[in-house]
Design a protein around this motif. Structure first.
Motif, PDB file in Angstrom:
ATOM      1  N   PRO A 136       1.073  -1.505  -0.100  1.00 20.47           N
ATOM      2  CA  PRO A 136       0.175  -0.118  -0.067  1.00 20.47           C
ATOM      3  C   PRO A 136       1.032   1.363  -0.037  1.00 20.47           C
ATOM      4  O   PRO A 136       0.361   2.161  -0.906  1.00 20.47           O
ATOM      5  CB  PRO A 136      -0.739  -0.264   1.142  1.00 20.47           C
ATOM      6  N   ASP A 137       2.014   1.491   0.498  1.00 24.74           N
ATOM      7  CA  ASP A 137       3.116   2.523   0.912  1.00 24.74           C
ATOM      8  C   ASP A 137       3.711   2.455  -0.473  1.00 24.74           C
ATOM      9  O   ASP A 137       3.560   3.895  -0.989  1.00 24.74           O
ATOM     10  CB  ASP A 137       3.660   1.926   1.507  1.00 24.74           C
ATOM     11  N   ASP A 138       3.546   1.425  -1.627  1.00 29.10           N
ATOM     12  CA  ASP A 138       4.302   1.913  -3.015  1.00 29.10           C
ATOM     13  C   ASP A 138       2.816   2.820  -3.650  1.00 29.10           C
ATOM     14  O   ASP A 138       2.958   3.441  -4.522  1.00 29.10           O
ATOM     15  CB  ASP A 138       4.826   0.889  -3.368  1.00 29.10           C
ATOM     16  N   ALA A 139       1.427   1.591  -3.755  1.00 30.01           N
ATOM     17  CA  ALA A 139       0.607   2.599  -4.240  1.00 30.01           C
ATOM     18  C   ALA A 139       0.413   3.799  -3.870  1.00 30.01           C
ATOM     19  O   ALA A 139      -0.048   4.665  -4.910  1.00 30.01           O
ATOM     20  CB  ALA A 139      -0.799   1.619  -3.923  1.00 30.01           C
ATOM     21  N   ARG A 140       0.568   4.172  -2.717  1.00 24.69           N
ATOM     22  CA  ARG A 140      -0.024   5.625  -2.079  1.00 24.69           C
ATOM     23  C   ARG A 140       1.011   6.601  -2.741  1.00 24.69           C
ATOM     24  O   ARG A 140       0.345   7.523  -3.727  1.00 24.69           O
ATOM     25  CB  ARG A 140       0.485   5.893  -0.269  1.00 24.69           C
ATOM     26  N   ARG A 141       2.339   5.978  -2.862  1.00 26.57           N
ATOM     27  CA  ARG A 141       3.543   7.089  -3.557  1.00 26.57           C
ATOM     28  C   ARG A 141       2.755   7.486  -5.069  1.00 26.57           C
ATOM     29  O   ARG A 141       3.024   8.202  -5.909  1.00 26.57           O
ATOM     30  CB  ARG A 141       4.549   6.501  -3.055  1.00 26.57           C
ATOM     31  N   LEU A 142       2.327   5.734  -5.856  1.00 25.47           N
ATOM     32  CA  LEU A 142       2.320   5.903  -7.091  1.00 25.47           C
ATOM     33  C   LEU A 142       1.141   7.137  -7.293  1.00 25.47           C
ATOM     34  O   LEU A 142       1.099   8.016  -8.388  1.00 25.47           O
ATOM     35  CB  LEU A 142       2.023   4.747  -7.757  1.00 25.47           C
ATOM     36  N   ARG A 143       0.620   6.787  -6.533  1.00 29.51           N
ATOM     37  CA  ARG A 143      -1.403   7.477  -7.012  1.00 29.51           C
ATOM     38  C   ARG A 143      -0.873   8.766  -7.005  1.00 29.51           C
ATOM     39  O   ARG A 143      -1.250  10.140  -6.950  1.00 29.51           O
ATOM     40  CB  ARG A 143      -1.727   7.383  -5.326  1.00 29.51           C
ATOM     41  N   THR A 144      -0.415   9.520  -5.439  1.00 33.58           N
ATOM     42  CA  THR A 144       0.319  11.051  -5.729  1.00 33.58           C
ATOM     43  C   THR A 144       0.424  11.530  -6.426  1.00 33.58           C
ATOM     44  O   THR A 144       0.467  12.983  -6.912  1.00 33.58           O
ATOM     45  CB  THR A 144       0.671  11.412  -4.638  1.00 33.58           C
ATOM     46  N   ALA A 145       2.010  10.732  -7.032  1.00 33.27           N
ATOM     47  CA  ALA A 145       2.501  10.854  -8.298  1.00 33.27           C
ATOM     48  C   ALA A 145       1.782  11.253  -9.072  1.00 33.27           C
ATOM     49  O   ALA A 145       1.485  12.409 -10.494  1.00 33.27           O
ATOM     50  CB  ALA A 145       4.248  10.185  -8.239  1.00 33.27           C
ATOM     51  N   ALA A 146       1.019  10.178  -9.833  1.00 40.79           N
ATOM     52  CA  ALA A 146       0.307  10.309 -11.108  1.00 40.79           C
ATOM     53  C   ALA A 146      -0.798  11.718 -11.243  1.00 40.79           C
ATOM     54  O   ALA A 146      -1.388  11.382 -12.194  1.00 40.79           O
ATOM     55  CB  ALA A 146      -0.429   8.702 -10.629  1.00 40.79           C
ATOM     56  N   ARG A 147      -1.134  11.621 -10.437  1.00 36.22           N
ATOM     57  CA  ARG A 147      -2.616  13.234  -9.972  1.00 36.22           C
ATOM     58  C   ARG A 147      -1.285  14.242 -10.402  1.00 36.22           C
ATOM     59  O   ARG A 147      -1.718  14.804 -11.458  1.00 36.22           O
ATOM     60  CB  ARG A 147      -2.748  13.475  -9.018  1.00 36.22           C
ATOM     61  N   ALA A 148       0.128  14.688 -10.793  1.00 33.77           N
ATOM     62  CA  ALA A 148       1.125  15.830 -11.037  1.00 33.77           C
ATOM     63  C   ALA A 148       1.216  15.665 -12.444  1.00 33.77           C
ATOM     64  O   ALA A 148       1.876  16.109 -13.028  1.00 33.77           O
ATOM     65  CB  ALA A 148       1.630  15.891  -9.789  1.00 33.77           C
ATOM     66  N   ALA A 149       1.149  13.628 -12.398  1.00 36.06           N
ATOM     67  CA  ALA A 149       1.743  13.333 -13.763  1.00 36.06           C
ATOM     68  C   ALA A 149       0.741  13.679 -15.373  1.00 36.06           C
ATOM     69  O   ALA A 149      -0.144  12.714 -15.614  1.00 36.06           O
ATOM     70  CB  ALA A 149       1.877  11.960 -13.897  1.00 36.06           C
ATOM     71  N   ARG A 150       1.787  13.728 -15.925  1.00 34.14           N
ATOM     72  CA  ARG A 150       0.948  13.838 -18.088  1.00 34.14           C
ATOM     73  C   ARG A 150       1.230  12.434 -18.194  1.00 34.14           C
ATOM     74  O   ARG A 150      -0.313  12.410 -19.446  1.00 34.14           O
ATOM     75  CB  ARG A 150       1.059  14.789 -18.375  1.00 34.14           C
ATOM     76  N   SER A 151       2.293  12.065 -18.474  1.00 36.31           N
ATOM     77  CA  SER A 151       2.675  11.070 -19.027  1.00 36.31           C
ATOM     78  C   SER A 151       3.385   9.397 -17.732  1.00 36.31           C
ATOM     79  O   SER A 151       4.261  10.521 -17.411  1.00 36.31           O
ATOM     80  CB  SER A 151       3.586  11.422 -20.114  1.00 36.31           C
ATOM     81  N   ALA A 152       3.366   8.320 -18.665  1.00 40.87           N
ATOM     82  CA  ALA A 152       3.759   7.587 -17.832  1.00 40.87           C
ATOM     83  C   ALA A 152       4.140   6.678 -18.792  1.00 40.87           C
ATOM     84  O   ALA A 152       3.934   6.410 -19.404  1.00 40.87           O
ATOM     85  CB  ALA A 152       3.174   6.822 -16.768  1.00 40.87           C
ATOM     86  N   LEU A 153       6.152   5.555 -17.907  1.00 44.34           N
ATOM     87  CA  LEU A 153       6.620   5.106 -19.066  1.00 44.34           C
ATOM     88  C   LEU A 153       6.558   3.573 -17.849  1.00 44.34           C
ATOM     89  O   LEU A 153       7.007   3.981 -16.724  1.00 44.34           O
ATOM     90  CB  LEU A 153       8.049   5.173 -19.194  1.00 44.34           C
ATOM     91  N   VAL A 154       5.849   2.334 -18.499  1.00 47.74           N
ATOM     92  CA  VAL A 154       6.492   1.018 -17.832  1.00 47.74           C
ATOM     93  C   VAL A 154       7.060   0.763 -18.141  1.00 47.74           C
ATOM     94  O   VAL A 154       6.731  -0.351 -19.637  1.00 47.74           O
ATOM     95  CB  VAL A 154       4.806   0.730 -18.002  1.00 47.74           C
ATOM     96  N   ILE A 155       7.949  -0.351 -17.363  1.00 49.86           N
ATOM     97  CA  ILE A 155       9.051  -1.462 -18.026  1.00 49.86           C
ATOM     98  C   ILE A 155       8.039  -2.406 -17.174  1.00 49.86           C
ATOM     99  O   ILE A 155       8.061  -3.139 -16.252  1.00 49.86           O
ATOM    100  CB  ILE A 155      10.936  -1.032 -17.295  1.00 49.86           C
TER     101      ILE A 155
END
Length: 329
Positions: free
Chosen positions: A130-149
């Motif tokens: 859940p801590d990983d998911a919270r960090r990802l969720r917070t960052a995604a709100r401010a991001a326009r694009s994402a790269l997934v490896i």
């Protein structure tokens, strides 16, 4: 009175505690988890949990807050286990406290693999708890694009969630097709089409030569063929490594995980291992399976062994994946 300690309060650990009480165990039962708060479900972390509001997390709880107290299970959260002395049957917590046991269950799970040069890079995320998911969720709100490896289940589920949230997503997979280790070519092709229709840029058969950063923050990646992909954030989904550090301290047999027999007993008869970090060596080849169903079945087998009950019938492992409006089982 027998004392049983469970290290890890994920699906395997909670299922084990439940099975112990259902099997009539009346002794002391203590669960220790390094994450603070009520244990949460794992599968939604890459899906609904990522899209949830901060105040909605209680709906993802593995068990309600009163469940542990009702079953006289002592739940210790926000505390890691720093040491294990199998000779004295004691575990040492990261605050210096010690607890003794008669039986110990290692439900320690696994840790996401990550490219070495990204460990301290801002804007780079893994997804395991859940801590990983919270960090990802917070960052995604401010991001326009994402790269997934990684074009496995975690990578594709995150890609679907971020796409639904309005982000521009690119997925890079080194294998010639998506889900190459775990699904047939027709299933791979189906999901490649589904993601493409949603606007995800899928690149398969590609290797990276560089993960680029600016002042310590991720800015993009360069492929071996020279293509450059710019993005605001990077999500790494390239598999996990079983957590075996405590097993090594106890001098347990370790292979691709903590080696057990068919009852989930390790090479020490008073220590068991279950879940994503356990390697069931009882079959012809041995298996370490990362799935909720497998974790729950192993928990039932370990609890039956400790309480002297008949082991449950073995089941074929199964799993599921939700991506967009599609459920794969």
């Amino acid at each position: 009175m027998m004392k049983v300690i469970v290290i890890g309060a994920g699906h395997a650990g909670v299922a084990f505690a439940d099975a112990m009480r259902r099997n009539g165990f009346a002794g002391e039962l203590t669960m220790i988890d390094r994450l603070a708060g009520l244990p949460l479900e794992g599968p939604p972390l890459s899906k609904a949990f990522l899209l949830a509001e901060d105040g909605e997390e209680s709906s993802f709880a593995l068990r309600a807050s009163g469940w542990f107290a009702d079953r006289q299970i002592t739940l210790v959260t926000g505390r890691g286990v720093a040491g294990l002395d199998a000779g004295t049957r004691q575990v040492t917590l990261d605050d210096g406290g010690t607890l003794s046991y008669d039986r110990l269950v290692l439900a320690t799970g696994a840790t996401p693999r990550q490219p070495a040069n990204t460990a301290d890079m801002d804007g780079v995320f893994v997804l395991r708890d859940p801590d990983d998911a919270r960090r990802l969720r917070t960052a995604a709100r401010a991001a326009r694009s994402a790269l997934v490896i990684g074009g496995g289940y975690i990578g594709l589920e995150v890609a679907a969630s971020l796409t639904k949230a309005g982000k521009m997503v690119t997925v890079i997979e080194a294998a010639p097709r998506l889900l190459a280790r775990v699904a047939s070519p027709p299933v791979s092709a189906f999901f490649a089409t589904r993601h493409g229709d949603a606007g995800v840029d899928i690149i398969t058969g590609a290797a990276m030569s560089e993960i680029r950063h600016d002042n310590g923050g991720f800015v993009g990646a360069t492929l071996e063929d020279g293509r450059q992909i710019d993005a605001d954030m990077l999500v790494v989904g390239i598999g996990v490594a079983p957590n075996t550090d405590l097993a090594a301290q106890a001098d347990l047999a370790v292979a691709n995980g903590i080696v057990t027999d068919g009852t989930m007993r390790t090479s020490r008869p008073d220590i068991y291992a279950i879940g994503d970090g356990a390697f069931d060596g009882s079959g012809a080849y041995g298996l370490r399976i990362e799935s909720v169903h497998n974790a729950q079945e192993q928990a039932e087998r370990a609890a039956a062994s400790i309480t002297g009950n008949d082991a449950p019938r073995r089941q074929a492992p199964w799993f599921w994946s939700d991506q967009y409006d599609v459920k794969l089982r």
